[in-house]
Structure formats: structure tokens, C-alpha cells
Scaffold this motif. Structure first.
Motif, PDB file in Angstrom:
ATOM      1  N   GLN A   1     -13.694 -19.644  -8.537  1.00 29.86           N
ATOM      2  CA  GLN A   1     -12.569 -18.758  -8.845  1.00 29.86           C
ATOM      3  C   GLN A   1     -11.469 -18.816  -7.789  1.00 29.86           C
ATOM      4  OE1 GLN A   1     -15.847 -17.863  -8.643  1.00 29.86           O
ATOM      5  NE2 GLN A   1     -16.264 -16.031  -9.824  1.00 29.86           N
TER       6      GLN A   1
ATOM      7  N   THR B   1     -11.089 -23.374 -14.241  1.00 29.33           N
ATOM      8  CA  THR B   1     -10.573 -23.810 -15.538  1.00 29.33           C
ATOM      9  C   THR B   1     -10.207 -25.292 -15.469  1.00 29.33           C
ATOM     10  OG1 THR B   1      -8.219 -23.380 -15.118  1.00 29.33           O
ATOM     11  CG2 THR B   1      -9.560 -21.524 -15.903  1.00 29.33           C
TER      12      THR B   1
ATOM     13  N   SER C   1      -7.435 -26.496 -16.752  1.00 26.46           N
ATOM     14  CA  SER C   1      -5.999 -26.596 -16.516  1.00 26.46           C
ATOM     15  C   SER C   1      -5.666 -26.654 -15.031  1.00 26.46           C
ATOM     16  CB  SER C   1      -5.265 -25.421 -17.168  1.00 26.46           C
ATOM     17  OG  SER C   1      -5.437 -25.437 -18.566  1.00 26.46           O
TER      18      SER C   1
ATOM     19  N   GLY D   1     -15.727 -16.477 -14.479  1.00 28.47           N
ATOM     20  CA  GLY D   1     -15.368 -17.692 -13.760  1.00 28.47           C
ATOM     21  C   GLY D   1     -16.455 -18.200 -12.851  1.00 28.47           C
TER      22      GLY D   1
ATOM     23  N   ALA E   1     -16.737 -25.417 -20.796  1.00 26.58           N
ATOM     24  CA  ALA E   1     -15.626 -24.711 -21.443  1.00 26.58           C
ATOM     25  C   ALA E   1     -15.822 -24.669 -22.953  1.00 26.58           C
ATOM     26  CB  ALA E   1     -14.307 -25.392 -21.095  1.00 26.58           C
TER      27      ALA E   1
END
Length: 311
Positions: free
Chosen positions: A73, A98, A100, A165, A295
Motif C-alpha cells: 500500500q 494496483t 496501474s 491492499g 486483481a
């Protein structure tokens, strides 16, 4: 031959994984020299320690590379700071919270001319490359993954893994997925999944995943943090040449029940040798396929609520 100058490296996040694996690997390496650390908790005795990566980078300009061992995180901002300062970056698995943000770091590293290494330490286990070579000759007919352990033993008091996360059971489970995506000769895609969340936790304690490749070959994965008896980290592959089994997280290998002779289990020293080679060659290594599977599981999987869980 002239000996290469060691790369000056700093550790960010002096927690369990840094103390158990990263620091011993760095100290044993002739390719890296530890020069500093940054952590909100412990410091590394005998080396300069700082409370933040920004303070560390400002105070120790000779740092050339940074190993990030903070929870996922918090990894993006730390990696971004290091890359903007022109440092090479190794990210402990998973590389980020993530897809991204890791893709953004990959683009930033390219612009800065820095190496970014999304490390998957389990791919450096001694059974992985022999298994990959075998499956290139004998394609898998089906795969069963059993990754069952006691979270109280392996993650005592680590609250970050239960936060959004933190990935929960996927923190160890992603190790299995990193091996799977390395050894399979074809890509697999998640078809369905079930994730079990304790009522008082934001991350799952168990997950059951079903994958399939384009030709219909199926993979079933069983991840569970509630195992208190027979803890297992196995990948069992059926082939036309018989069963192949990677055990102990990739540390051992059996073909048709016969144990195979493997090299020494030195995951993290191998990981750091690869990092040094990437830096010297001016390359990055950012494979997001294990994180992408996780994910997909969070997006596609059925989320079920379980009873309360406390350490």
C-alpha cells in the motif's frame, strides 16, 4: 579481471522480510554494499537510519539502488521518490497495491533511465527452472495448487496484510501464482473464484481459484490461511509423462514420485544477482502477470463473509 565495484544500496522498510531475507542476501553479496536504511520501525545497527525515504535520499546521495520492503500500500510513493532521484529500484512482491501504479512506475523508470525490478522471489526457487524445462517438453494436462498455512505462525502481528491492499491470503498465494506463470508454456485465465473474508477483516483469509488456458487445460488453486496441521506449498502438474510436483514452495521437485536432485535453495541471493545484472545491463524486469491474476480474482470472484478472526 578487474573486480566490479559493488552497487551502493539502501533498504526501505526494516521489517520481517528485510531482516530474514534481504539484509542477509545483501551482506553475502559482492555485488552490493549496504549504505543506509529508512523505516518507521527498526533500523539496521551500524548503518545510518532514517524515518523516511526522502530524508535518507537527501542525506546519503551516494545511494545508487533501493530495495523496497514496505507493505504494498505504501510502495508507489517510495518507488517514485527513488526513481525521481535517479536510483534503481527493487520492489519486494507484490510490486504494488494496483496494476496501474506499477505500470506508472515502469514508465517513470524508463524516462529516468533507471532499472525497475518487480521481484518474484519464488521464481528463484531451485525447482522452478527444471519444472519449466520439463513442461516445455511435456505440456501440462492439469494443475492443482495447494497453498495452505497458518497465518498466526507466518504473519504474527502483521496488521497491514489484513487491510485493503494488503492482499490477505494472496500475500503468500501470489508466490504460487508467480511460479505458475513462470513454468506454464501457455497463459491461463481466471474463470471463477471464491474469496472468504473474516467479518472483521478487509482482506481474504481463503481463496479458491479456477483457471483455464485457450486449449481448455485447467488449473485449480486452493489458498487458505487457516491450516494448523499439514501446511503445504505444492504445485502438482499432470502430464503425459506422469506427475510433476513442486513442493515446499518450489524448494523440492518430484517426477512420478521420485525426488529430483536440485541446486541449493538460495532464492534471495539469486534475486539480488539478477537485480545487479539488470542494473549493469541497463534493463528493467516488471512482469505483472501474478498480480494481474490476483486483481482478476478480486474483480471476478464471489466474496463470502466468514466468522470473526483474531490473531
Amino acid at each position: 579481471m578487474k573486480k566490479k565495484r559493488p552497487i551502493k544500496i539502501a533498504i526501505v522498510g526494516v521489517g520481517k522480510i528485510a531482516c530474514d531475507q534481504h539484509l542477509p542476501a545483501i551482506w553475502a553479496s559482492d555485488e552490493f554494499e549496504l549504505v543506509a536504511s529508512a523505516s518507521l520501525g527498526d533500523t539496521v545497527a551500524g548503518w545510518p537510519g532514517f524515518r523516511s525515504i526522502d530524508d535518507m535520499l537527501a542525506a546519503v546521495p551516494k545511494i545508487e539502488a533501493v530495495a523496497l520492503c514496505v507493505p504494498p500500500q505504501y510502495r508507489y510513493m517510495a518507488a517514485r521518490a527513488a526513481l525521481l532521484a535517479g536510483k534503481h529500484v527493487l520492489m519486494e512482491k507484490p510490486p504494488g497495491a494496483t496494476l496501474s501504479e506499477v505500470e506508472d512506475l515502469q514508465a517513470l523508470a524508463a524516462r529516468q533511465g533507471c532499472t525497475l525490478f518487480a521481484s518474484w522471489h519464488s521464481r528463484h526457487a531451485p525447482a522452478v527452472q527444471p519444472a519449466k524445462a520439463f513442461l516445455a517438453e511435456w505440456p501440462p494436462l492439469g494443475v492443482q495448487i495447494i497453498w495452505r498455512e497458518d497465518v498466526r505462525v507466518w504473519h504474527p502481528g502483521q496488521e497491514w496484510i489484513w487491510q485493503a491492499g494488503g492482499l490477505g491470503v494472496f500475500d503468500p498465494g501470489i508466490n504460487a501464482l508467480s511460479i505458475l506463470t513462470e513454468i506454464l508454456p501457455s497463459r491461463v485465465f481466471l474463470q471463477r473464484a471464491t474469496l472468504g473474508f473474516p467479518a472483521n477483516r478487509a482482506a481474504p483469509i481463503m481463496a479458491e481459484l479456477f483457471f483455464q488456458d485457450a486449449d481448455g487445460m485447467q488449473v485449480h488453486a486452493d489458498f487458505d490461511w487457516r491450516e494448523t496441521t499439514q501446511q503445504r506449498w505444492d504445485i502438482v502438474v499432470q502430464t503425459a509423462a506422469g506427475e510433476l510436483r513442486l513442493g515446499d514452495g518450489g524448494a523440492s521437485l518430484w517426477r512420478q514420485g521420485v525426488a529430483q536432485v536440485l541446486g541449493e535453495d538460495k532464492e534471495y541471493p539469486s534475486l539480488y544477482r539478477h537485480f545487479a545484472a539488470l542494473i549493469r545491463d541497463g534493463r528493467s524486469d516488471v512482469d505483472l502477470s501474478p498480480l494481474r491474476h490476483v486483481a482478476d480474482a478480486f474483480m471476478l470472484g464471489l466474496h463470502t463473509q466468514l466468522g470473526l478472526f483474531d490473531h
